[in-house]
Design a protein around this motif. Structure first.
Motif, short mmCIF file in Angstrom:
data_model
loop_
_atom_site.label_atom_id
_atom_site.label_comp_id
_atom_site.label_asym_id
_atom_site.label_seq_id
_atom_site.Cartn_x
_atom_site.Cartn_y
_atom_site.Cartn_z
N ASN A 796 44.34 -15.71 -52.92
CA ASN A 796 44.66 -15.99 -54.32
C ASN A 796 45.65 -14.99 -54.91
OD1 ASN A 796 42.86 -18.20 -54.40
ND2 ASN A 796 41.13 -16.81 -54.81
N ILE A 797 46.48 -14.39 -54.10
CA ILE A 797 47.44 -13.41 -54.63
C ILE A 797 48.56 -14.15 -55.36
CG2 ILE A 797 46.93 -11.73 -52.83
CD1 ILE A 797 49.38 -12.61 -51.37
N LYS A 798 49.16 -13.47 -56.33
CA LYS A 798 50.23 -14.04 -57.13
C LYS A 798 51.56 -13.43 -56.68
CE LYS A 798 47.30 -14.77 -61.19
NZ LYS A 798 47.10 -14.48 -62.64
N TRP A 799 52.39 -14.28 -56.10
CA TRP A 799 53.66 -13.82 -55.56
C TRP A 799 54.70 -13.68 -56.68
CZ3 TRP A 799 53.69 -12.46 -50.56
CH2 TRP A 799 52.70 -13.00 -49.72
N GLN A 800 55.54 -12.66 -56.57
CA GLN A 800 56.69 -12.51 -57.45
C GLN A 800 57.94 -12.94 -56.68
OE1 GLN A 800 57.03 -9.02 -59.92
NE2 GLN A 800 55.04 -8.26 -59.20
N MET A 801 58.67 -13.85 -57.26
CA MET A 801 59.81 -14.45 -56.58
C MET A 801 61.06 -13.59 -56.78
SD MET A 801 58.26 -16.88 -55.21
CE MET A 801 59.71 -17.55 -54.37
N VAL A 802 61.70 -13.26 -55.68
CA VAL A 802 63.00 -12.59 -55.66
C VAL A 802 63.95 -13.53 -54.93
CG1 VAL A 802 64.31 -10.55 -54.98
CG2 VAL A 802 61.89 -10.35 -55.63
N GLY A 803 64.69 -14.32 -55.70
CA GLY A 803 65.50 -15.37 -55.08
C GLY A 803 64.59 -16.43 -54.51
N SER A 804 64.68 -16.66 -53.20
CA SER A 804 63.82 -17.63 -52.52
C SER A 804 62.68 -16.97 -51.78
CB SER A 804 64.67 -18.45 -51.53
OG SER A 804 65.27 -17.59 -50.57
N LEU A 805 62.48 -15.66 -51.96
CA LEU A 805 61.44 -14.93 -51.25
C LEU A 805 60.33 -14.53 -52.21
CD1 LEU A 805 63.66 -12.55 -49.07
CD2 LEU A 805 62.69 -14.76 -48.43
N GLY A 806 59.10 -14.52 -51.70
CA GLY A 806 57.95 -14.07 -52.47
C GLY A 806 57.58 -12.65 -52.08
N VAL A 807 57.32 -11.79 -53.07
CA VAL A 807 57.01 -10.38 -52.84
C VAL A 807 55.68 -10.05 -53.50
CG1 VAL A 807 57.83 -8.01 -53.10
CG2 VAL A 807 59.48 -9.85 -52.80
N TYR A 808 54.86 -9.25 -52.79
CA TYR A 808 53.57 -8.81 -53.34
C TYR A 808 53.24 -7.43 -52.77
CZ TYR A 808 48.66 -8.74 -54.66
OH TYR A 808 47.45 -8.39 -55.21
N PRO A 809 52.90 -6.45 -53.62
CA PRO A 809 52.54 -5.12 -53.11
C PRO A 809 51.11 -5.12 -52.60
CG PRO A 809 52.44 -5.14 -55.50
CD PRO A 809 52.94 -6.49 -55.08
N LEU A 810 50.91 -4.46 -51.47
CA LEU A 810 49.59 -4.50 -50.85
C LEU A 810 49.41 -3.31 -49.93
CD1 LEU A 810 46.91 -6.03 -50.18
CD2 LEU A 810 48.20 -7.13 -48.32
N SER A 811 48.26 -2.70 -50.01
CA SER A 811 47.83 -1.70 -49.02
C SER A 811 46.76 -2.36 -48.17
CB SER A 811 47.28 -0.44 -49.70
OG SER A 811 48.30 0.19 -50.45
N GLY A 812 47.08 -2.68 -46.96
CA GLY A 812 46.17 -3.44 -46.12
C GLY A 812 46.14 -2.90 -44.71
N GLN A 813 45.47 -3.62 -43.84
CA GLN A 813 45.37 -3.25 -42.44
C GLN A 813 45.39 -4.51 -41.59
OE1 GLN A 813 41.63 -1.34 -41.65
NE2 GLN A 813 40.41 -2.88 -42.73
N LEU A 814 45.88 -4.36 -40.35
CA LEU A 814 45.95 -5.47 -39.41
C LEU A 814 44.71 -5.46 -38.53
CD1 LEU A 814 49.69 -5.44 -38.25
CD2 LEU A 814 48.57 -7.12 -39.71
N LYS A 815 44.15 -6.63 -38.31
CA LYS A 815 43.00 -6.81 -37.44
C LYS A 815 43.30 -7.90 -36.42
CE LYS A 815 39.55 -5.54 -40.94
NZ LYS A 815 38.34 -6.00 -41.68
N ALA A 816 42.64 -7.82 -35.32
CA ALA A 816 42.75 -8.85 -34.28
C ALA A 816 41.60 -9.83 -34.45
CB ALA A 816 42.73 -8.23 -32.89
N MET A 817 41.94 -11.11 -34.50
CA MET A 817 40.92 -12.14 -34.70
C MET A 817 41.08 -13.18 -33.60
SD MET A 817 40.25 -14.60 -37.99
CE MET A 817 39.84 -13.18 -39.01
N ALA A 818 39.96 -13.56 -33.01
CA ALA A 818 39.95 -14.56 -31.95
C ALA A 818 39.70 -15.93 -32.56
CB ALA A 818 38.89 -14.24 -30.90
N ILE A 819 40.55 -16.89 -32.19
CA ILE A 819 40.46 -18.26 -32.69
C ILE A 819 40.36 -19.18 -31.49
CG2 ILE A 819 41.59 -20.07 -34.03
CD1 ILE A 819 42.99 -17.93 -35.61
N THR A 820 39.34 -20.04 -31.50
CA THR A 820 39.17 -21.01 -30.43
C THR A 820 40.01 -22.24 -30.72
OG1 THR A 820 36.93 -20.23 -30.05
CG2 THR A 820 37.53 -22.39 -29.13
N LEU A 821 40.84 -22.61 -29.77
CA LEU A 821 41.73 -23.74 -29.95
C LEU A 821 41.06 -25.00 -29.47
CD1 LEU A 821 45.09 -22.18 -28.69
CD2 LEU A 821 44.22 -22.32 -31.02
#
Length: 962
Positions: A796-821
């Motif tokens: 539910n983040i609110k993107w700020q548009m810069v031209g045709s691109l959406g920008v949002y400030p965030l301090s986050g982390q990357l995780k590995a997630m397993a998805i069954t196909l």
């Protein structure tokens, strides 16, 4: 993604330039449609194969090497006219004049028909001759150039794509001054992460009439922001190894050569192109003649010589130059303003421009050349073309060879030749280099050297047109019929725009079959052509296979009533429709209306009776055509005045003697007039054979006795300019094209020294490439990008548009997630025993199989930082910042929409409401200043606040709290 392919010009002896830029999502940009002096259609085969996939076309210079093949492609390549073309106004105007000059004076410009294009050539006795295409007329050339969309310098523009191209997705093109020619362009192409600068044939040095290349900012110390650090710089290597002398030294050298020749009683010939560089030379020579103040006792005075500009489009070129002063050097604009002030002070009605010449006279016709050469006295002639292969320069060269007092000045180095042979100018250049190299002990070429040819012999190829024989005419008609069959296989919406030369030749004959009053050779040829077309229909449609016909097989072949459309797309899923033929012929005002089509029945009977009664009369009846040159009695009477003397006016719209300008002439009442324009006498040039023609080549050898010299007016970048600008531009990828192999490899070695080409040094490393013709080079930007999925917490983040691109400030982390196909059951059974499907690894995901043979994909997922004490302590709060790019043109448009006055004042400066100045520096910094002290300004004025608010609204504020 960015791939570069040179279709002509890279590391070759040909001066032609055609480049294909391939971007992401199937976007293909064609830059330049050049040709060399050979005008060989086989050089354009690779271009023809790419036409259906081209998105847009960009033109850089109004020279033969950059747009010489534009009219040929529009006339003979299907779908080429439907591609959007972009260029500056001078390139459009001067390019049209250039091609009109080429096709008017050079017979081989129409180009020969390829040998493999003839159907069953064994029917002809002997080898197939070099038959010429039908050349485009002046009206055709005007129509083609009217399709080009004009652009201005330094204004970003989002172009349109061709109907067969995918969307451009925010592609932006910007034109900058190249300096080599009037309106010459350096193109900046921005698409996603790719920033491409296409710069061929540019000139950084200041000249008399033309602008310099727009590399540097107003201060002259930094490269402007949009051209700095591009992902790819495409640059020409032509003439890059020479060292250009200062302009004052070059100009004085040419004047000294002219004065020395005049004092010896000789004449000077300066070959140049029709439009691009001839403007600089013509303006310089005119100013030199104006500044000459020596008396009649001086034998080397320039006043003793007549000055001429010989070109079939000389008047048209100068008329365009008068209307494009804003594209020239600022000194020209100031000179025009001073001339206008002098005219107002003297109460003169006519407005003089710097190109209203007093001494330079124009020579456009062959009879004027004979009359001019018959006059005594020295002459200085600026003539087209530079190659001495065609144009008036070729005629003058034949006259200059016999006199040893005459001088031929080569205005630029001729290091590249037409395909398969040497031009006359290249042969003369080699003679000058071989002799002038002995002038210095170290072996370097002396630029001031004058070479005495002293009876040397040179050989060259001469082209002569001849009419086709009987068997050759049949072969030519079969070729036209085969072209018509190919045209019928195209979509009905596009069929009327394909093969205009062939389509007009056939449809004109079809429409003229109803007119019994005209029994010309063209009509007889059309009847034979119709018969040939019907015969060729029975020959499997000119040899087209079933696969080539596609769904058209339902209407082209007998016995075919079904077509498999499964898996087909677009037109292949629809029943084909035969495109109708043209019902009417058209002129510049629209369709031609025949009054006979609107007569009532009784009027038709009366008209038929009148025609029978006056059958022997030569007067053309209503609704019928007149033969060429035939006048009706009414027009003949109107052409004779009261005294019985006819006006000196050409009926066909050529040059008129009453001072009115037409396309083929120039104002004969003012300054800079045509020389010896005798409108009452026909042109004494040899008549061209009517109908289809062939070209016959023969080798000729002539003895030359004139002198040779060189004055560098090429207007191209030299070694010093490259050494200064390349380190400032710092391109990530440098692509060298547009030069011979020796120049290209030498420039590559120098650029590798100037740039850090060590790829292990990091992001500042650069690479230098020298692709050959036809070689595709991957010049994409080296970036590391990954696709990640967002976690449910970020849904539910609110993107700020810069031209045709959406920008949002965030301090986050990357995780590995397993998805069954999930897999279909039949596919799982098929892959169960396949050992190759056990493990599939990609750059960003990993697909494995578990114990139950179900595929499991591991993907990176971006999630919020966990709210633990350890992570919260190390959490960094970013400072707010503004993201985006402020364009002054967009800001000006916004202010004008609010009713606030805004106008540009100089490069990178916008004046709002006469009170607030907005500047954009070379590094992209925006400065807003209020001008205090002007009348009407008060400290409470809200203009400053309005401008600042509009600037912030065009940016995105990035902060952790947003």
């Amino acid at each position: 993604m960015f791939n570069f392919t040179s279709l002509l010009g890279a590391r070759s002896s040909s001066s032609a330039s055609i480049s294909l830029l391939q971007l992401e999502a199937g976007i293909n940009i064609l830059v330049d449609v050049g040709w060399d002096e050979s005008f060989d259609a086989s050089l354009l085969k690779s271009l023809e194969s790419h036409v259906p996939s081209i998105s847009l076309i960009l033109l850089t210079h109004a020279t033969t090497s950059h747009l010489g093949a534009f009219a040929h492609c529009c006339k003979h390549f299907p779908q080429f006219k439907s591609i959007p073309v972009y260029a500056t106004v001078p390139v459009i105007s001067l390019g049209r004049a250039l091609l009109q000059d080429i096709y008017a004076t050079n017979p081989i410009a129409a180009s020969t028909i390829p040998q493999d294009a003839f159907y069953n050539p064994s029917q002809a006795k002997g080898p197939v001759p070099n038959m010429l295409h039908q050349p485009p007329t002046n009206e055709d050339i005007t129509e083609y150039f009217n399709l080009i969309r004009p652009l201005k310098f330094s204004q970003p523009f989002e172009p349109e794509a061709s109907p067969s191209s995918p969307p451009l997705n925010g592609l932006t093109i910007t034109a900058y001054s190249a300096g080599h020619s009037l309106g010459g362009t350096i193109w900046h192409i921005q698409h996603d992460l790719e920033s491409i600068v296409y710069a061929v044939d540019w000139n950084q040095a200041k000249e008399t009439a033309l602008l310099a290349a727009a590399w540097l900012s107003a201060g002259g110390t930094e490269v402007i922001e949009s051209l700095r650090r591009p992902t790819a710089l495409i640059c020409s290597s032509r003439c890059s190894q020479r060292v250009m002398f200062p302009r004052e030294q070059r100009d004085s050298h040419l004047i000294n050569l002219i004065k020395t020749t005049i004092s010896n009683g000789g004449s000077v010939l300066i070959p140049s192109d029709s439009c691009a560089r001839s403007l600089e030379l013509a303006y310089f020579l005119e100013n030199t003649w104006n500044d000459e103040k020596s008396g009649p006792e001086n034998t080397d005075s320039l006043k003793n010589a007549s000055l001429y500009f010989a070109s079939a489009s000389a008047g048209l070129t100068m008329r365009h130059a008068k209307s494009m002063l804003e594209w020239m050097d600022p000194d020209i604009v100031r000179e025009f303003e001073s001339l206008g002030q002098d005219n107002r002070n003297q109460n003169q009605q006519d407005i003089k421009t710097p190109f209203d010449f007093k001494h330079l006279r124009f020579v456009e016709k062959a009879r004027q050349i004979k009359k001019m050469m018959a006059q005594s006295g020295p002459k200085v002639i600026l003539a087209s073309d530079l190659s001495l292969e065609w144009g008036h320069a070729r005629t003058f060269f034949d006259e200059f060879c016999a006199n040893e007092q005459n001088l031929v000045v080569l205005s630029q180095p001729i290091t590249q030749t037409p395909t398969g042979r040497e031009s006359i100018s290249h042969t003369l250049w080699n003679l000058w280099c071989d002799d002038s190299s002995l002038a210095k002990a170290n072996g370097e070429i002396d630029p001031d050297a004058v070479v005495e040819t002293a009876g040397q012999s040179i050989s060259f190829t001469h082209a002569k047109m001849e009419k086709l024989g009987e068997n050759e005419t049949i072969l030519y008609q079969q070729y036209l019929a085969a072209e018509r069959q190919k045209q019928w296989t195209i979509d009905a919406d596009k069929a009327t725009n394909l093969r205009p030369g062939v389509d007009d030749a056939i449809d004109d004959n079809a429409s003229s079959s109803s007119d019994e009053s005209e029994e010309s050779d063209d009509e007889q040829q059309g009847k034979v052509l119709n018969v040939t077309t019907n015969l060729s229909s029975a020959r499997h449609k000119a040899g087209l296979t079933d696969a080539e016909l596609g769904i058209d097989i339902l209407i082209r072949r007998k016995g075919h009533y079904d077509y498999d459309v499964r898996g087909k797309r677009g037109r292949e899923r629809m029943f084909p429709i035969m495109p109708p033929k043209k019902a009417q012929r058209s002129d510049e005002y629209g369709e031609i209306i025949r009054p006979d089509d609107y007569l009532r029945a009784e009027e038709r009977e009366n008209l038929a009776n009148d025609q029978k009664a006056h059958k022997s009369s030569k007067e053309v009846e209503m609704g019928q055509k007149r033969k060429w040159g035939q006048l009706s009695q009414t027009n003949l009477t109107a052409a004779i005045d009261i005294n019985g003397s006819s006006k000196k006016r050409k009926v066909s719209g050529k040059t008129q003697d009453d001072g009115v300008y037409t396309d083929s002439g120039y104002d004969t009442m003012g300054n800079g007039t045509e020389f010896g324009d005798d409108s009452d006498s026909d042109d004494e040039a040899p008549e061209k054979p009517e109908g289809p023609v062939k070209v016959v080549y023969e080798t000729k050898t002539i003895t030359i006795n004139m002198r040779l010299a060189h004055a560098d007016f090429s207007g191209l970048h030299d070694r010093r300019s490259m050494q200064m600008l390349i380190p400032l531009i710092r391109p990530r990828k440098l692509v060298l094209t547009g030069g011979d192999p020796e120049e290209t490899m030498a420039l590559q070695a120098e650029c590798e020294k100037l740039l850090d080409t060590d790829t292990s040094s990091g992001d500042n490393a650069s690479e230098v490439f020298t692709p050959a013709v036809g070689e595709t080079l991957n010049a994409s930007v080296d970036t590391n990008a990954w696709n990640v999925k967002l976690s449910d917490a970020l849904g539910n983040i609110k993107w700020q548009m810069v031209g045709s691109l959406g920008v949002y400030p965030l301090s986050g982390q990357l995780k590995a997630m397993a998805i069954t196909l999930a897999q279909p059951q039949h596919q799982a059974k098929r892959l169960k025993g396949d050992p190759a499907s056990k493990a599939i690894t990609t750059t960003s995901t990993e697909v494995t199989t578990d114990a139950n043979d179900a595929e499991v994909e591991t993907v990176p997922v971006l999630d919020v930082v966990a709210s633990t004490a350890a992570l919260s302590a190390t959490r960094v709060v970013a400072r707010p910042l503004h993201v985006g790019d402020v364009r002054l043109s967009d800001l000006r448009r916004r202010m004008q929409s609010m009713g606030v006055g805004a106008e540009f004042r100089g490069e990178g400066t916008l004046l709002v409401n006469g009170q607030v100045v907005v500047r954009k520096s070379a590094v992209g910094k925006i400065e807003v200043e209020a001008v205090i002290g002007l009348p009407g300004f008060s400290i409470t004025d809200s203009t400053f606040d309005i401008v600042r608010t509009r600037i912030y609204e065009s940016l995105a504020l990035i902060s952790q709290s947003s």
